[in-house]
Design an enzyme around this catalytic site. Structure first.
Site, PDB file in Angstrom:
ATOM      1  N   GLU A  27       0.834  -1.221   0.000  1.00 53.59           N
ATOM      2  CA  GLU A  27       0.000   0.000   0.000  1.00 53.59           C
ATOM      3  C   GLU A  27       0.859   1.259   0.000  1.00 53.59           C
ATOM      4  OE1 GLU A  27      -1.629   1.842   3.428  1.00 53.59           O
ATOM      5  OE2 GLU A  27      -1.230   0.109   4.708  1.00 53.59           O
ATOM      6  N   LYS A 161      -3.490  -1.640  15.750  1.00 54.74           N
ATOM      7  CA  LYS A 161      -2.959  -0.805  16.835  1.00 54.74           C
ATOM      8  C   LYS A 161      -3.939  -0.673  17.986  1.00 54.74           C
ATOM      9  CE  LYS A 161       0.319   2.373  14.917  1.00 54.74           C
ATOM     10  NZ  LYS A 161       0.217   2.270  13.465  1.00 54.74           N
TER      11      LYS A 161
HETATM   12  N1  PSU Z   1      -2.605   1.748  10.729  1.00 59.51           N
HETATM   13  C1  PSU Z   1      -1.265   1.825  10.840  1.00 59.51           C
HETATM   14  N2  PSU Z   1      -0.556   2.458   9.862  1.00 59.51           N
HETATM   15  C2  PSU Z   1      -1.170   2.992   8.762  1.00 59.51           C
HETATM   16  C3  PSU Z   1      -2.585   2.867   8.649  1.00 59.51           C
HETATM   17  C4  PSU Z   1      -3.257   2.248   9.648  1.00 59.51           C
HETATM   18  O1  PSU Z   1      -0.712   1.346  11.802  1.00 59.51           O
HETATM   19  O2  PSU Z   1      -0.480   3.567   7.902  1.00 59.51           O
HETATM   20  C5  PSU Z   1      -3.273   3.396   7.430  1.00 59.51           C
HETATM   21  C6  PSU Z   1      -3.591   2.249   6.460  1.00 59.51           C
HETATM   22  O3  PSU Z   1      -3.483   2.733   5.131  1.00 59.51           O
HETATM   23  C7  PSU Z   1      -5.039   1.929   6.779  1.00 59.51           C
HETATM   24  C8  PSU Z   1      -5.576   3.309   7.082  1.00 59.51           C
HETATM   25  O4  PSU Z   1      -5.741   1.312   5.725  1.00 59.51           O
HETATM   26  O5  PSU Z   1      -4.530   3.947   7.807  1.00 59.51           O
HETATM   27  C9  PSU Z   1      -6.841   3.253   7.882  1.00 59.51           C
HETATM   28  O6  PSU Z   1      -7.380   4.524   7.977  1.00 59.51           O
HETATM   29  P1  PSU Z   1      -8.868   4.732   8.540  1.00 59.51           P
HETATM   30  O7  PSU Z   1      -8.756   4.361  10.000  1.00 59.51           O
HETATM   31  O8  PSU Z   1      -9.157   6.180   8.327  1.00 59.51           O
HETATM   32  O9  PSU Z   1      -9.726   3.811   7.750  1.00 59.51           O
END
Ligand code: PSU
Ligand code: MN
Length: 306
Positions: A27, A161
């Site tokens: 990604e 996390k």
């Molecule tokens: N969690 C991490 N590092 C990240 C992300 C999440 O530890 O870089 C990024 C990933 O791209 C994930 C996105 O798909 O954040 C999720 O964002 P949201 O919670 O807004 O869906």
């Protein structure tokens, strides 16, 4: 308008597809919004190198010039790592960033969509999005989870996390029929620390077992993703008490500042990094590299069970 107008393969990936070689998707939100420059670009390069060294072709995914790009050049990784205007692109944002020709960094959800369009079955990342703490009032549930429910790509990660409600995240995945497979331990991983305190659904330690499980799911017509939880190596993990305290502080700051929507996760990631003076970044880099090894082995094993 056909799909061919919107998807472009790097020569290395096109050749791998034609030859039937194993490919691993990566990604780009982790590059643009997940880590600071220059460590973000360096890590993206290192992860690609780890995958190549295993005899697998890496395909970092982003949106550039109105096209979904499957595989990026070094200069394009640099562009994503250094462009403040790069949009964080999830499922709902994909048509906008393509139609407007902007720079788009794909989240887990959007990368899964693009990987599936490209016929790539394995995707390596750091951590997946999930159900946020307080979701009962904020409704903040990452679109990553709905994507896992419907798009048939295996996502190798180091769990989720603790900025998230990990228990509710696992409940949500169960409801939507998304299996959570753990590698090397019984419990689901918690990104900076190996153990979330919650059991994963199935423990499958070898790539052969993981591939057989995934191939069986899809052969049964059970569309959707699989979460492959690979714990951070103990030598690179953070002390649990420290990360818990810092997470609590970052969450409190987000609440005070009224951070909402797609800004929540990048805000929390950046605050945790600042509050640990970069030590969390070293852990983050180590776990992504570890996941790259596991993902490459899984991609090779899946070629055998196809
Ligand atoms: N969690 C991490 N590092 C990240 C992300 C999440 O530890 O870089 C990024 C990933 O791209 C994930 C996105 O798909 O954040 C999720 O964002 P949201 O919670 O807004 O869906
Ligand atoms: Mn969200």
């Amino acid at each position: 308008m056909t799909l061919d107008n919107f998807i472009e393969y790097a020569p290395e990936v096109a050749a791998a597809k034609a030859a039937g070689l194993a490919i691993v998707a990566l990604e780009s939100t982790i590059i643009s919004h997940g880590m600071p420059y220059p460590q973000n670009v360096q890590t993206a390069r290192d992860v690609e190198a780890i995958i190549r060294a295993a005899g697998v072709v890496p395909a970092t995914i982003a949106v550039l010039g109105g096209k979904i790009r499957i595989g990026l050049t070094d200069a394009e990784l640099e562009l994503l790592g250094q462009s403040p205007e790069a949009m964080k692109v999830s499922r709902r944002d994909l048509p906008f960033v393509i139609a407007s020709g902007r720079i788009g960094a794909t989240t887990v959800a959007a990368t899964m969509i693009c990987a599936a369009l490209a016929g790539i079955q394995v995707f390596v990342t750091g951590g997946i999005g999930g159900v946020h703490r307080g979701a009962e009032t904020s409704f903040d549930i990452s679109a990553d989870l709905q994507e896992l429910a419907q798009t048939s790509v295996a996502v190798v990660c180091a769990g989720a996390k603790s900025i998230l409600d990990i228990g509710l995240t696992l409940e949500y995945l169960e409801t939507h029929g998304v299996p959570v497979v753990s590698v090397g331990q019984d419990n689901f991983a918690a990104f900076y620390t190996p153990d979330s305190g919650f059991k994963a659904d199935f423990r499958l330690d070898t790539a052969t077992e993981q591939a057989r499980f995934i191939a069986t799911k899809w052969a049964l017509g059970l569309a959707g993703g699989v979460v492959v939880s690979n714990p951070v190596p103990a030598s690179a993990a953070m002390p649990r008490a420290e990360i818990d305290e810092i997470t609590a502080q970052a969450l409190a700051e987000a609440a005070t500042q009224g951070i909402s929507g797609k800004a929540v996760t990048p805000f929390l990631l950046a605050r945790i990094k600042a509050l640990t003076e970069g030590r969390s970044l070293a852990t983050n880099i180590a776990l992504v590299k570890h996941n790259a090894n596991i993902g490459a082995q899984l991609a090779l094993a899946l070629m055998g069970s196809a």
